[in-house]
Design a protein around this motif. Structure first.
Motif, PDB file in Angstrom:
ATOM      1  N   TYR A 138       1.179  -1.168   0.189  1.00 27.41           N
ATOM      2  CA  TYR A 138      -0.270   0.006   0.080  1.00 27.41           C
ATOM      3  C   TYR A 138       0.883   1.578  -0.212  1.00 27.41           C
TER       4      TYR A 138
ATOM      5  N   GLU B  22      -5.859  -2.103 -11.433  1.00 26.33           N
ATOM      6  CA  GLU B  22      -6.310  -1.310 -10.826  1.00 26.33           C
ATOM      7  C   GLU B  22      -6.174  -0.330 -10.384  1.00 26.33           C
TER       8      GLU B  22
ATOM      9  N   THR C 272     -14.936  -8.070  -4.532  1.00 29.52           N
ATOM     10  CA  THR C 272     -15.728  -7.730  -4.972  1.00 29.52           C
ATOM     11  C   THR C 272     -16.234  -7.894  -6.211  1.00 29.52           C
TER      12      THR C 272
ATOM     13  N   THR D 256     -14.457  -3.362  -1.386  1.00 33.19           N
ATOM     14  CA  THR D 256     -15.350  -3.580  -0.247  1.00 33.19           C
ATOM     15  C   THR D 256     -15.414  -2.275   0.157  1.00 33.19           C
TER      16      THR D 256
HETATM   17  N1  PMP Z   1      -7.398  -3.923  -4.621  1.00 31.37           N
HETATM   18  C1  PMP Z   1      -6.924  -3.036  -3.754  1.00 31.37           C
HETATM   19  C2  PMP Z   1      -5.676  -2.427  -4.097  1.00 31.37           C
HETATM   20  C3  PMP Z   1      -7.194  -2.976  -2.716  1.00 31.37           C
HETATM   21  O1  PMP Z   1      -7.700  -2.539  -1.999  1.00 31.37           O
HETATM   22  C4  PMP Z   1      -8.607  -3.823  -2.457  1.00 31.37           C
HETATM   23  C5  PMP Z   1      -9.643  -3.550  -1.078  1.00 31.37           C
HETATM   24  N2  PMP Z   1      -9.105  -4.435  -0.473  1.00 31.37           N
HETATM   25  C6  PMP Z   1      -9.274  -4.572  -3.776  1.00 31.37           C
HETATM   26  C7  PMP Z   1      -8.166  -3.909  -4.847  1.00 31.37           C
HETATM   27  C8  PMP Z   1     -11.011  -4.466  -3.731  1.00 31.37           C
HETATM   28  O2  PMP Z   1     -10.888  -6.007  -3.009  1.00 31.37           O
HETATM   29  P1  PMP Z   1     -12.066  -6.383  -2.505  1.00 31.37           P
HETATM   30  O3  PMP Z   1     -13.076  -6.649  -3.328  1.00 31.37           O
HETATM   31  O4  PMP Z   1     -11.783  -8.757  -1.383  1.00 31.37           O
HETATM   32  O5  PMP Z   1     -12.201  -5.600  -0.722  1.00 31.37           O
END
Ligand code: PMP
Length: 294
Positions: free
Chosen positions: A161, A190, A217, A253
């Motif tokens: 992150y 993403e 998600t 999420t």
């Molecule tokens: N990519 C990143 C970098 C994220 O932080 C998230 C959020 N957790 C997602 C994708 C989406 O993941 P999820 O749908 O499991 O929350």
């Protein structure tokens, strides 16, 4: 009120600790060397959506980082549910985090205690609700998602992150809500905390999650689209292709399904498929509105 001074409790290594008292030492390995993994979950009407899938991913993220969380998936699920009830929220965000402790300082920390904390707070909308309706604006990030040989990209590891915060801050400084990140090959990957989908001629296109998080998600949206008979193609997407896409949305999420109106020079409409999936997702997450899959 600063975030660390809120009311209520945090679950910390098996105890419910007053929110403001849930502290750790400055020589925590997880802080110095990013030996930490976390999850983000949402509760709707008092039920945490896909809780066990998230907890299993937390365990898997820790395994990838070479440690074992000393609480089972069932124990963590129970702790999340108990804390949600204690906090008294029906809709809330749930953040479990596991990290190596402060018993020994240095890169190697084989014997450091593995800690686990869970915090639950109210987080109604990840993006500005007004912007969200019109579609948010994304910058194109300078940092790329790393090659899987460079970083443990399948883990929801805190260290990954660093580039997300840098990219999000750079985007915000230019007036954007978030940034779209490319991967190390130059393919669309993403956003900084959500996955990305595009629509063209009634078909959904989304990058194959081979070097970034395969969001829960994201998987839910694919299932909802297929239930509607919408074709979903997972493939490598090059940024030049953005010109040809009609719609775009993010999903995660925290972000739920959020329409995108702009990415750098490219423009998108908040179209029918995006609206359909926003609504389907909003129903799917609520136990009382969920439609049984056929
Ligand atoms: N990519 C990143 C970098 C994220 O932080 C998230 C959020 N957790 C997602 C994708 C989406 O993941 P999820 O749908 O499991 O929350």
């Amino acid at each position: 009120v600063p975030f660390d001074q809120l009311e209520g409790f945090i679950w910390l290594n098996g105890e419910f600790v007053k929110w403001a008292d849930a502290k750790i030492h400055v020589l925590t390995h997880g802080l110095h060397y990013a030996s930490a993994v976390f999850e983000g979950e949402r509760a709707y009407d008092g039920e945490i959506f896909k809780l066990t899938e998230h907890t299993e991913r937390l365990h898997e993220s820790a395994r990838i980082l070479g440690f074992t969380i000393p609480w089972s998936v069932e124990e963590i699920d129970d702790a999340c549910r108990e804390l949600l009830a204690r906090q008294g929220f029906s809709d809330a965000y749930v953040r479990p985090i596991a990290w190596r402790g402060s018993e020994l300082m240095g890169v190697s920390a084989q014997q450091n205690r593995i800690n686990l904390a869970i915090a639950i707070w109210q987080w109604p909308s990840y993006f500005d609700p007004e912007q969200r309706l019109k579609g948010i604006r994304l910058d194109i990030a300078e940092y790329c998602r790393p090659d899987p040989r460079t970083a443990p990209s399948r883990s929801k590891a805190a260290g990954l992150y660093m580039i997300c915060t840098l990219s999000k801050h750079a985007a915000e400084a230019k007036g954007y809500a978030d940034a779209m990140m490319l991967d190390w090959r130059g393919q669309v990957a993403e956003a900084t905390g959500a996955n990305i989908f595009f629509v063209k001629d009634g078909v959904l296109h989304t990058p194959t999650p081979d070097c970034f998080l395969d969001g829960i998600t994201r998987r839910t949206v694919i299932e909802l689209a297929r239930r509607r008979g919408i074709e979903v193609v997972e493939r490598a997407i090059m940024p030049e292709e953005l010109e040809g896409f009609e719609q775009c949305f993010l999903c995660g999420t925290a972000a739920e399904v959020t329409p995108v109106a702009e990415i750098g020079p490219y423009r998108f409409e908040v179209g029918e498929i995006t609206r359909l999936l926003m609504n389907d997702y909003a129903s799917e997450v609520r136990p009382s509105l969920r439609v049984a899959a056929e």
